[in-house]
Design a protein around this motif. Structure first.
Motif, PDB file in Angstrom:
ATOM      1  N   GLN A 107     -10.201   5.625   1.587  1.00 38.56           N
ATOM      2  CA  GLN A 107      -9.946   4.512   3.143  1.00 38.56           C
ATOM      3  C   GLN A 107      -9.160   5.094   4.111  1.00 38.56           C
ATOM      4  O   GLN A 107      -9.859   4.404   5.698  1.00 38.56           O
ATOM      5  CB  GLN A 107      -9.573   3.275   2.651  1.00 38.56           C
ATOM      6  CG  GLN A 107     -10.518   3.288   1.652  1.00 38.56           C
ATOM      7  CD  GLN A 107     -11.329   1.946   2.560  1.00 38.56           C
ATOM      8  OE1 GLN A 107     -11.867   2.038   3.394  1.00 38.56           O
ATOM      9  NE2 GLN A 107     -12.020   1.086   1.640  1.00 38.56           N
ATOM     10  N   TYR A 108      -7.670   5.645   4.096  1.00 37.53           N
ATOM     11  CA  TYR A 108      -7.239   5.611   4.795  1.00 37.53           C
ATOM     12  C   TYR A 108      -8.003   6.427   6.024  1.00 37.53           C
ATOM     13  O   TYR A 108      -7.275   6.735   7.522  1.00 37.53           O
ATOM     14  CB  TYR A 108      -5.635   6.732   3.751  1.00 37.53           C
ATOM     15  CG  TYR A 108      -4.572   5.747   3.626  1.00 37.53           C
ATOM     16  CD1 TYR A 108      -4.758   4.173   3.539  1.00 37.53           C
ATOM     17  CD2 TYR A 108      -3.476   5.926   2.985  1.00 37.53           C
ATOM     18  CE1 TYR A 108      -3.813   3.444   2.886  1.00 37.53           C
ATOM     19  CE2 TYR A 108      -3.153   5.423   2.258  1.00 37.53           C
ATOM     20  CZ  TYR A 108      -2.883   4.308   2.287  1.00 37.53           C
ATOM     21  OH  TYR A 108      -2.267   3.087   1.452  1.00 37.53           O
ATOM     22  N   LEU A 137     -10.003  -1.705  -0.948  1.00 42.21           N
ATOM     23  CA  LEU A 137      -8.662  -0.891  -1.123  1.00 42.21           C
ATOM     24  C   LEU A 137      -8.726  -1.193  -2.872  1.00 42.21           C
ATOM     25  O   LEU A 137      -8.359  -1.648  -3.417  1.00 42.21           O
ATOM     26  CB  LEU A 137      -7.602  -0.886   0.023  1.00 42.21           C
ATOM     27  CG  LEU A 137      -6.666  -0.181  -0.686  1.00 42.21           C
ATOM     28  CD1 LEU A 137      -7.326   1.383   0.176  1.00 42.21           C
ATOM     29  CD2 LEU A 137      -5.631  -0.731   0.225  1.00 42.21           C
ATOM     30  N   GLN A 162       0.877  -1.336   0.500  1.00 41.72           N
ATOM     31  CA  GLN A 162       0.147   0.150   0.042  1.00 41.72           C
ATOM     32  C   GLN A 162       0.730   1.263  -0.343  1.00 41.72           C
ATOM     33  O   GLN A 162       1.836   1.577   0.880  1.00 41.72           O
ATOM     34  CB  GLN A 162      -1.192  -0.305   1.211  1.00 41.72           C
ATOM     35  CG  GLN A 162      -1.656  -1.497   0.787  1.00 41.72           C
ATOM     36  CD  GLN A 162      -2.939  -1.763   2.610  1.00 41.72           C
ATOM     37  OE1 GLN A 162      -3.008  -2.764   2.746  1.00 41.72           O
ATOM     38  NE2 GLN A 162      -2.693  -0.869   3.845  1.00 41.72           N
ATOM     39  N   ASN A 189     -10.339   7.620   6.685  1.00 45.61           N
ATOM     40  CA  ASN A 189     -11.869   6.460   8.002  1.00 45.61           C
ATOM     41  C   ASN A 189     -11.167   5.586   8.590  1.00 45.61           C
ATOM     42  O   ASN A 189     -11.502   5.466   9.804  1.00 45.61           O
ATOM     43  CB  ASN A 189     -12.724   5.813   6.813  1.00 45.61           C
ATOM     44  CG  ASN A 189     -14.010   4.712   7.867  1.00 45.61           C
ATOM     45  OD1 ASN A 189     -14.276   5.311   8.202  1.00 45.61           O
ATOM     46  ND2 ASN A 189     -13.623   3.383   7.765  1.00 45.61           N
ATOM     47  N   GLY A 190      -9.444   4.708   8.229  1.00 45.78           N
ATOM     48  CA  GLY A 190      -8.739   4.514   9.488  1.00 45.78           C
ATOM     49  C   GLY A 190      -8.205   4.708  10.069  1.00 45.78           C
ATOM     50  O   GLY A 190      -8.742   4.252  11.453  1.00 45.78           O
ATOM     51  N   TYR A 242      -2.520  -0.781   7.920  1.00 46.44           N
ATOM     52  CA  TYR A 242      -3.768  -1.169   8.378  1.00 46.44           C
ATOM     53  C   TYR A 242      -4.333  -2.396   7.064  1.00 46.44           C
ATOM     54  O   TYR A 242      -3.433  -1.777   6.377  1.00 46.44           O
ATOM     55  CB  TYR A 242      -4.384  -0.587   8.613  1.00 46.44           C
ATOM     56  CG  TYR A 242      -4.520   0.800   9.598  1.00 46.44           C
ATOM     57  CD1 TYR A 242      -3.104   0.627   9.746  1.00 46.44           C
ATOM     58  CD2 TYR A 242      -5.830   2.582   9.555  1.00 46.44           C
ATOM     59  CE1 TYR A 242      -3.220   2.394  10.726  1.00 46.44           C
ATOM     60  CE2 TYR A 242      -5.099   2.853  10.422  1.00 46.44           C
ATOM     61  CZ  TYR A 242      -3.544   3.187  10.967  1.00 46.44           C
ATOM     62  OH  TYR A 242      -3.482   4.348  11.255  1.00 46.44           O
ATOM     63  N   ASN A 243      -5.203  -2.753   7.945  1.00 42.77           N
ATOM     64  CA  ASN A 243      -5.441  -4.122   6.920  1.00 42.77           C
ATOM     65  C   ASN A 243      -6.937  -3.150   6.599  1.00 42.77           C
ATOM     66  O   ASN A 243      -7.612  -2.787   7.340  1.00 42.77           O
ATOM     67  CB  ASN A 243      -6.056  -5.460   7.738  1.00 42.77           C
ATOM     68  CG  ASN A 243      -4.478  -6.068   7.242  1.00 42.77           C
ATOM     69  OD1 ASN A 243      -3.697  -5.958   6.858  1.00 42.77           O
ATOM     70  ND2 ASN A 243      -4.907  -6.592   8.789  1.00 42.77           N
ATOM     71  N   TYR A 244      -6.921  -2.880   5.382  1.00 41.04           N
ATOM     72  CA  TYR A 244      -8.718  -2.897   4.323  1.00 41.04           C
ATOM     73  C   TYR A 244      -8.931  -3.655   3.736  1.00 41.04           C
ATOM     74  O   TYR A 244      -9.180  -4.663   2.759  1.00 41.04           O
ATOM     75  CB  TYR A 244      -7.911  -0.967   3.364  1.00 41.04           C
ATOM     76  CG  TYR A 244      -7.744  -0.371   4.671  1.00 41.04           C
ATOM     77  CD1 TYR A 244      -8.216   0.411   5.050  1.00 41.04           C
ATOM     78  CD2 TYR A 244      -6.160  -0.289   4.618  1.00 41.04           C
ATOM     79  CE1 TYR A 244      -7.760   1.664   5.377  1.00 41.04           C
ATOM     80  CE2 TYR A 244      -5.505   0.459   5.226  1.00 41.04           C
ATOM     81  CZ  TYR A 244      -6.522   1.677   5.333  1.00 41.04           C
ATOM     82  OH  TYR A 244      -5.943   3.041   6.272  1.00 41.04           O
ATOM     83  N   MET A 293     -16.334   1.660   5.346  1.00 39.16           N
ATOM     84  CA  MET A 293     -14.548   1.186   4.536  1.00 39.16           C
ATOM     85  C   MET A 293     -15.541   0.276   4.070  1.00 39.16           C
ATOM     86  O   MET A 293     -14.712   0.248   2.711  1.00 39.16           O
ATOM     87  CB  MET A 293     -14.211  -0.047   5.793  1.00 39.16           C
ATOM     88  CG  MET A 293     -12.838  -0.541   4.313  1.00 39.16           C
ATOM     89  SD  MET A 293     -11.642  -1.074   6.242  1.00 39.16           S
ATOM     90  CE  MET A 293     -12.197  -2.084   6.533  1.00 39.16           C
ATOM     91  N   HIS A 320      -1.354   3.216   6.021  1.00 39.58           N
ATOM     92  CA  HIS A 320      -1.007   2.570   5.501  1.00 39.58           C
ATOM     93  C   HIS A 320      -0.489   1.170   5.383  1.00 39.58           C
ATOM     94  O   HIS A 320      -0.874  -0.078   4.805  1.00 39.58           O
ATOM     95  CB  HIS A 320       0.149   3.106   4.164  1.00 39.58           C
ATOM     96  CG  HIS A 320       1.360   3.351   4.820  1.00 39.58           C
ATOM     97  ND1 HIS A 320       2.038   4.169   6.072  1.00 39.58           N
ATOM     98  CD2 HIS A 320       2.876   2.495   4.847  1.00 39.58           C
ATOM     99  CE1 HIS A 320       2.812   4.051   6.024  1.00 39.58           C
ATOM    100  NE2 HIS A 320       3.857   2.890   6.241  1.00 39.58           N
TER     101      HIS A 320
END
Length: 162
Positions: A99-100, A91, A3, A102-103, A86-88, A159, A84
C-alpha cells in the motif's frame, strides 16, 4: 490506528518518471530563457476551456508556470517520503508495504504528469506569443483532466484490490 513508518527504497520506475519529468521541466525553462528577450511584451496569460487565449499579460507572467510547476514537484517529492501519513483503504499489516509503494507511486506519477503539463503549457504559451500557434486546442483540457483522473482511478483501484 497510527500507521507504522517503514523505509522503502525508491523504485527504478519512480526514478525513471522523475528523470522524464525533470528533463522536460528543465527543457521548458531553458527554452523560455533562450527566447525570453525576443518575446513580445504581451503573451497569453490565461486560456478558456476550449484552449483559446482569453487574457493577455506581460511576458514576465511566463515565469509563473515554471515556478508553480517546480514548487509542486518539490512538494510532492517531499510528500513521497512520508507514505505513512497518507489515507488508505483496506490497510492491513500484511499489505502495508504494498500500500505504501502504491501510494508513493501514485504521488510520483501525478507529480510528473503535472510538471509535464506545466512544461507543455509554457512551451505552448511561447509558441502563441511568437505567432506560431493560436491556442492550446480544444482537446488539451479534456486530455489533461482525463490523464490525471485515469491515473487516480488506477491507483485507487489498486489500493482497494490489495
Amino acid at each position: 490506528m497510527k500507521q507504522p513508518k517503514i523505509k522503502i527504497p525508491k523504485t527504478l520506475l519512480e526514478t525513471i518518471f522523475d528523470a522524464i519529468g525533470i528533463t522536460f521541466y528543465l527543457l521548458a525553462i531553458i527554452y523560455l530563457a533562450m527566447v525570453f528577450g525576443g518575446l513580445p511584451d504581451r503573451v497569453p496569460g490565461h486560456f478558456n476551456g476550449a484552449g483559446e487565449v482569453d487574457r493577455w499579460g506581460s511576458k514576465m507572467e511566463l515565469i509563473i508556470l515554471p515556478l508553480v510547476g517546480g514548487g509542486l514537484w518539490l512538494l510532492f517529492t517531499v510528500l513521497e517520503k512520508y507514505p505513512h501519513v497518507y489515507n488508505y483503504i483496506n490497510l492491513r499489516e500484511d499489505n502495508l508495504e504494498a500500500q505504501y509503494r502504491n501510494g508513493r507511486l501514485m504521488l510520483n506519477v501525478l507529480k510528473n504528469e503535472i510538471v509535464l503539463f506545466f512544461s507543455m503549457i509554457t512551451y505552448s504559451m511561447i509558441q502563441i506569443a511568437q505567432g506560431e500557434a493560436e491556442g492550446l486546442g480544444r482537446i488539451f483540457l479534456p486530455v489533461f483532466l482525463g490523464i490525471i483522473l485515469v491515473s487516480l482511478f488506477v491507483f485507487m483501484f489498486r489500493m482497494v484490490r490489495m
